[in-house]
Each structure stands twice: as C-alpha cells, then as structure tokens.
Design a protein around this motif. Structure first.
Motif: not given
Length: 126
Positions: A37-38, A40-42, A44-45, A51, A56
């Motif tokens: 999850v982190p 993926l978040q990284t 995206h950021n 994205v 997902s």
C-alpha cells in the motif's frame, strides 16, 4: 495491424520497465522491503499519471508478479501484511542487462565467423 500492435506492446513493456525501476528505487530507499500500500501511494504521489496505470494493490501485485527476478512478494512475518522485497537493485539489474547484451553480441559475432569459415571451406572444396 501487426506493427501498431507490436509498437503498443513495446510501449507497454517500456512503461512496465520504468514502473519496476521506480518501485525498485522506493524499495532501495526502504531497506529493500516495503508494504504494497505505501509503495502504491508513493508511486501515485510521485507521478499522478501512474494512478490510471496502477490504480489498485491488485494491479501493483500483478505488475510485480511479472518481474520476479527484480522484486518478490512476501508476507511480513511480524504484521502479516503483503510486502514487496527487492531482489536486484536498479544498478545491478542494468549491469546484468549490459552483460547479457554483450554476451549476445559476442555469440552472434562467433556465429557469423563460423558461417564465413564454412562458406570459405565450401568455396575451397568446390
């Protein structure tokens, strides 16, 4: 048409290589392992264009699964979360790719030399 399809496939492959390099960099900066999850978040950021490509954790997991020599999926023994584990750093991977390309060139040169020798031997025998 086949060329458009192969161009599209080539672009997709190049995109995957870039994404895997980015994931590897994230892992290199996190002692070689990090929860999905982190990761993926990284991604995206860092770049919002990621994205729609990796929307997902399932998409991220599928991407990583297609590159098992670079990154492995594992369960964190302490927390049970699914993590990505770096198999090969970007620098080592690039060295391996360069070495493989050099090996291939050398083999192709040897094959060409063997063909030339065989042709010369045929001419001499004729």
């Amino acid at each position: 048409s086949p060329t458009i399809q192969s161009d599209t496939q080539q672009q997709h492959n190049q995109l995957e290589v870039i994404l895997i390099e980015r994931i590897s960099t994230i892992l290199e900066n996190n002692w070689g392992r990090y929860d999905l999850v982190p990761v993926l978040q990284t991604l995206h950021n860092e770049d919002p264009r990621v994205v729609p490509l990796l929307g997902s954790v399932d998409a991220l997991r599928a991407l990583i699964a297609r590159h098992p020599r670079r990154i492995a999926l594992a369960k964190d023994p302490a927390f049970g979360a699914e993590i990505a584990v770096l198999g090969v750093t970007n620098a080592v991977w690039q060295q391996q790719q360069q070495q493989a390309a050099e090996d291939l060139r050398r083999i192709q040169q040897q094959q060409e030399q063997q063909k030339m020798i065989a042709a010369q031997q045929q001419e001499a025998a004729a």
